[in-house]
Design an enzyme around this catalytic site. Structure first.
Site, PDB file in Angstrom:
ATOM      1  N   CYS A 124      -4.888   1.559   4.508  1.00  0.00           N
ATOM      2  CA  CYS A 124      -5.987   0.653   4.116  1.00  0.00           C
ATOM      3  C   CYS A 124      -5.675  -0.802   4.445  1.00  0.00           C
ATOM      4  O   CYS A 124      -6.578  -1.643   4.430  1.00  0.00           O
ATOM      5  CB  CYS A 124      -6.273   0.789   2.635  1.00  0.00           C
ATOM      6  N   CYS A 183      -9.992   5.890  -2.663  1.00  0.00           N
ATOM      7  CA  CYS A 183     -11.411   5.886  -3.038  1.00  0.00           C
ATOM      8  C   CYS A 183     -12.017   7.270  -2.798  1.00  0.00           C
ATOM      9  O   CYS A 183     -11.666   7.963  -1.830  1.00  0.00           O
ATOM     10  CB  CYS A 183     -12.166   4.865  -2.210  1.00  0.00           C
ATOM     11  N   CYS A 234     -14.478  -2.123   5.491  1.00  0.00           N
ATOM     12  CA  CYS A 234     -14.673  -1.858   4.063  1.00  0.00           C
ATOM     13  C   CYS A 234     -13.353  -2.074   3.329  1.00  0.00           C
ATOM     14  O   CYS A 234     -13.283  -2.810   2.342  1.00  0.00           O
ATOM     15  CB  CYS A 234     -15.192  -0.433   3.873  1.00  0.00           C
ATOM     16  N   CYS A 235     -12.268  -1.465   3.830  1.00  0.00           N
ATOM     17  CA  CYS A 235     -10.949  -1.655   3.200  1.00  0.00           C
ATOM     18  C   CYS A 235     -10.550  -3.120   3.231  1.00  0.00           C
ATOM     19  O   CYS A 235      -9.995  -3.652   2.264  1.00  0.00           O
ATOM     20  CB  CYS A 235      -9.885  -0.848   3.944  1.00  0.00           C
ATOM     21  N   CYS A 260     -13.417   8.477   0.629  1.00  0.00           N
ATOM     22  CA  CYS A 260     -12.446   8.540   1.728  1.00  0.00           C
ATOM     23  C   CYS A 260     -11.235   9.401   1.376  1.00  0.00           C
ATOM     24  O   CYS A 260     -10.195   9.317   2.032  1.00  0.00           O
ATOM     25  CB  CYS A 260     -11.983   7.133   2.086  1.00  0.00           C
TER      26      CYS A 260
HETATM   27  S1  SF4 Z   1     -10.841   3.610   1.008  1.00  0.00           S
HETATM   28 FE1  SF4 Z   1     -12.949   3.910   1.765  1.00  0.00          FE
HETATM   29  S2  SF4 Z   1     -14.342   3.213   0.134  1.00  0.00           S
HETATM   30 FE2  SF4 Z   1     -12.245   2.467  -0.337  1.00  0.00          FE
HETATM   31  S3  SF4 Z   1     -12.200   0.404   0.456  1.00  0.00           S
HETATM   32 FE3  SF4 Z   1     -11.385   1.745   2.090  1.00  0.00          FE
HETATM   33  S4  SF4 Z   1     -13.153   2.382   3.358  1.00  0.00           S
HETATM   34 FE4  SF4 Z   1     -13.943   1.445   1.461  1.00  0.00          FE
END
Ligand code: SF4
Length: 230
Positions: free
Chosen positions: A226, A200, A118-119, A203
């Protein structure tokens, strides 16, 4: 027929390892404004500043050197409302040259099952896009923020081959707090609610360890960064 086009060569200095080492030795003794001035002198207009909008200390310092500096904010679609409000407050206060990177809406909640990907897709991918055609970028990363950042250099080359400048690398928490108080710097209101590191919403939680400001990030998972600062 190929549609691949080589990016134009940038008229900026390329730094070798020995030059980076020498610059880092020199920059340890220089103030943040002087380091920012060096970055602007050498890389503008191929220079950006990536902001997390936890506070506007680096932005305040940078716009005093170059009011038109490009500021990147990555809107992952998962930010706290307070963070998005901070973006707007900071944009208005400084009349920022803001490059807002937005992510196409996706129903899948990848952060639940695979935060690493996701990151990588949402944050790092957007930063890659934002930095296309650039030669250098700055961030507010500091050594005191986490043990994983304790040896962060002031200037380095990132995985893209771009020059990465961290003008606040050797600032302490007290330095930041003092600058915010002295210059009435906008901060993310979540800082007043006890958050010590803000990413985010899904998280980020309040710190679980009072000695580790980033302990509320991806809490309970094996993840601490991240990837933006790799
Ligand atoms: S911090 Fe969490 S929601 Fe944001 S990009 Fe990374 S995994 Fe995705």
């Amino acid at each position: 027929m190929s549609f691949l086009v080589e990016p134009p060569a940038l008229p900026v200095p390329q730094l070798h390892d020995e030059e980076l080492a020498e610059l880092n030795r020199e920059f340890e003794r220089l103030s943040a404004p002087k380091i920012i001035q060096w970055a602007v002198d050498n890389y503008s207009p191929h220079l950006s500043l990536a902001a997390s909008m936890q506070d506007a200390v680096l932005i305040d310092l940078a716009v005093k050197v170059d009011p038109a500096i490009e500021v990147i904010f990555i809107d992952t679609g998962y930010h706290f409302p307070e963070t998005l409000q901070t973006v707007e407050d900071v944009r208005r206060r400084y009349g920022l040259n803001l490059k807002m990177m937005t992510v196409a809406h996706h129903d899948e909640e990848l952060w639940k099952v695979d935060p690493e990907n996701c990151c990588s897709a949402v944050k790092v991918g957007q930063l890659d896009r934002a930095l296309a055609g650039k030669a250098a970028w700055m961030s507010g990363l500091r050594r005191e923020e986490a043990t994983s950042r304790a040896n962060a250099p002031i200037v380095a080359r990132d995985l893209r081959g771009l020059v990465k400048v961290n003008p606040l690398a050797n600032w302490s928490d007290l330095d930041v707090e003092g600058y915010i108080a002295d210059h009435d710097i906008p901060v993310n209101p979540l800082l007043h609610q006890g958050y010590t590191s803000i990413g985010c919403q899904p998280c980020t939680q309040l710190p679980t360890d009072p000695d580790d400001p980033r302990s509320g990030r991806w809490a309970g998972r094996d993840k601490t960064e991240c990837g933006l600062h790799s």
